[in-house]
Design a protein around this motif. Structure first.
Motif, PDB file in Angstrom:
ATOM      1  N   PHE A  10      61.977   4.578  86.543  1.00 27.82           N
ATOM      2  CA  PHE A  10      60.627   4.505  86.719  1.00 27.82           C
ATOM      3  C   PHE A  10      59.968   3.657  85.609  1.00 27.82           C
ATOM      4  N   ILE A  11      60.269   3.961  84.298  1.00 31.90           N
ATOM      5  CA  ILE A  11      59.769   3.306  83.115  1.00 31.90           C
ATOM      6  C   ILE A  11      60.362   2.038  83.433  1.00 31.90           C
ATOM      7  N   ASP A  12      61.659   1.671  83.739  1.00 34.58           N
ATOM      8  CA  ASP A  12      62.185   0.280  83.614  1.00 34.58           C
ATOM      9  C   ASP A  12      61.263  -0.473  84.541  1.00 34.58           C
ATOM     10  N   LEU A  13      61.070   0.214  85.868  1.00 34.15           N
ATOM     11  CA  LEU A  13      60.093  -0.634  86.779  1.00 34.15           C
ATOM     12  C   LEU A  13      58.984  -0.990  86.260  1.00 34.15           C
ATOM     13  N   ASN A  19      55.725  -7.023  82.514  1.00 29.12           N
ATOM     14  CA  ASN A  19      56.402  -8.457  82.183  1.00 29.12           C
ATOM     15  C   ASN A  19      56.032  -9.464  83.089  1.00 29.12           C
ATOM     16  N   ALA A  20      56.021  -9.041  84.496  1.00 32.22           N
ATOM     17  CA  ALA A  20      55.517  -9.925  85.562  1.00 32.22           C
ATOM     18  C   ALA A  20      54.078 -10.164  85.388  1.00 32.22           C
ATOM     19  N   MET A  21      53.206  -9.228  84.771  1.00 34.01           N
ATOM     20  CA  MET A  21      51.917  -9.482  84.898  1.00 34.01           C
ATOM     21  C   MET A  21      51.621 -10.149  83.557  1.00 34.01           C
ATOM     22  N   LEU A  22      52.513 -10.186  82.520  1.00 32.97           N
ATOM     23  CA  LEU A  22      52.345 -10.932  81.125  1.00 32.97           C
ATOM     24  C   LEU A  22      52.639 -12.309  81.627  1.00 32.97           C
ATOM     25  N   ARG A  23      53.671 -12.474  82.716  1.00 32.20           N
ATOM     26  CA  ARG A  23      53.898 -13.972  82.927  1.00 32.20           C
ATOM     27  C   ARG A  23      52.828 -14.536  83.928  1.00 32.20           C
ATOM     28  N   GLN A  24      52.145 -13.951  84.580  1.00 32.88           N
ATOM     29  CA  GLN A  24      51.204 -14.198  85.452  1.00 32.88           C
ATOM     30  C   GLN A  24      50.035 -14.573  84.433  1.00 32.88           C
ATOM     31  N   GLU A 107      43.707  -6.555  81.947  1.00 38.27           N
ATOM     32  CA  GLU A 107      43.350  -5.167  82.461  1.00 38.27           C
ATOM     33  C   GLU A 107      44.644  -4.539  83.318  1.00 38.27           C
ATOM     34  N   GLN A 108      45.055  -4.916  84.241  1.00 38.41           N
ATOM     35  CA  GLN A 108      46.215  -4.493  84.677  1.00 38.41           C
ATOM     36  C   GLN A 108      47.448  -4.106  83.821  1.00 38.41           C
ATOM     37  N   THR A 109      47.830  -5.266  83.071  1.00 36.68           N
ATOM     38  CA  THR A 109      48.770  -5.261  82.048  1.00 36.68           C
ATOM     39  C   THR A 109      48.641  -3.896  80.849  1.00 36.68           C
ATOM     40  N   ALA A 110      47.263  -3.730  80.661  1.00 37.40           N
ATOM     41  CA  ALA A 110      46.852  -2.593  79.507  1.00 37.40           C
ATOM     42  C   ALA A 110      47.251  -1.353  80.152  1.00 37.40           C
ATOM     43  N   VAL A 111      46.722  -1.356  81.732  1.00 36.07           N
ATOM     44  CA  VAL A 111      46.905   0.050  82.440  1.00 36.07           C
ATOM     45  C   VAL A 111      48.373   0.383  82.545  1.00 36.07           C
ATOM     46  N   LEU A 112      49.106  -0.701  82.969  1.00 37.74           N
ATOM     47  CA  LEU A 112      50.372  -0.354  82.909  1.00 37.74           C
ATOM     48  C   LEU A 112      51.465  -0.087  81.647  1.00 37.74           C
TER      49      LEU A 112
END
Length: 155
Positions: A10-13, A19-24, A107-112
């Motif tokens: 789950f942590i890997d997920l 990482n996908a959000m950072l690319r975005q 914001e989503q990256t920070a939450v993740l």
């Protein structure tokens, strides 16, 4: 241990999502940069057209044909200037949209990241507890062997 393994999965997920959000975010930053460059170029063209329109306004006496030619040139330049102004406004709207999407992405990256850290801390504690129990059981087995002897313990 199965819970720990699933927790690591789950942590890997969560890391993959992060990482996908950072690319975005990087995509939105690149779009903002290119839109800024386009906007600056259009703004310079708009200013150049504005200066040309000013230069066409001549003082003094002109012939009627010269006056008509100046007005016709001004009309052409004004229509070009209006087209540029519309393009500048479209770029500003696109920049605002990308800026908003970039903020949402950050914001989503920070939450993740926060969620990943909390879960990682929980599963690390779970793993340490498991290791502590195993070491305690091994130590108890060693003490029993030492107390009762190997022959009596293995029966």
């Amino acid at each position: 241990m199965a819970a720990w393994r699933k927790g690591i999965q789950f942590i890997d997920l969560l890391e993959r999502k992060q990482n996908a959000m950072l690319r975005q975010c990087a995509i939105h930053q690149d779009a903002l940069r290119s839109l800024g460059e386009k906007g600056d170029a259009l703004q310079q063209q708009w200013e150049r057209l504005r200066q040309e329109i000013r230069d066409l306004l001549q003082t003094g006496t002109l012939t009627q044909a010269g006056l008509r030619e100046c007005l016709r040139q001004q009309g052409i330049l004004l229509s070009q200037q209006h087209t540029l102004w519309q393009q500048i406004q479209d770029i500003k709207e696109a920049r605002e949209l990308h800026q908003q999407q970039l903020l949402e992405c950050q914001e989503q990256t920070a939450v993740l990241h926060k969620r990943k850290l909390k879960i990682q801390r929980f599963f690390t504690q779970l793993r340490l507890e498991h290791i502590r129990r195993q070491e305690n059981m091994i130590e108890n087995d060693i003490q029993e062997i030492a107390s009762y002897g190997r022959e009596n313990y293995c029966q």
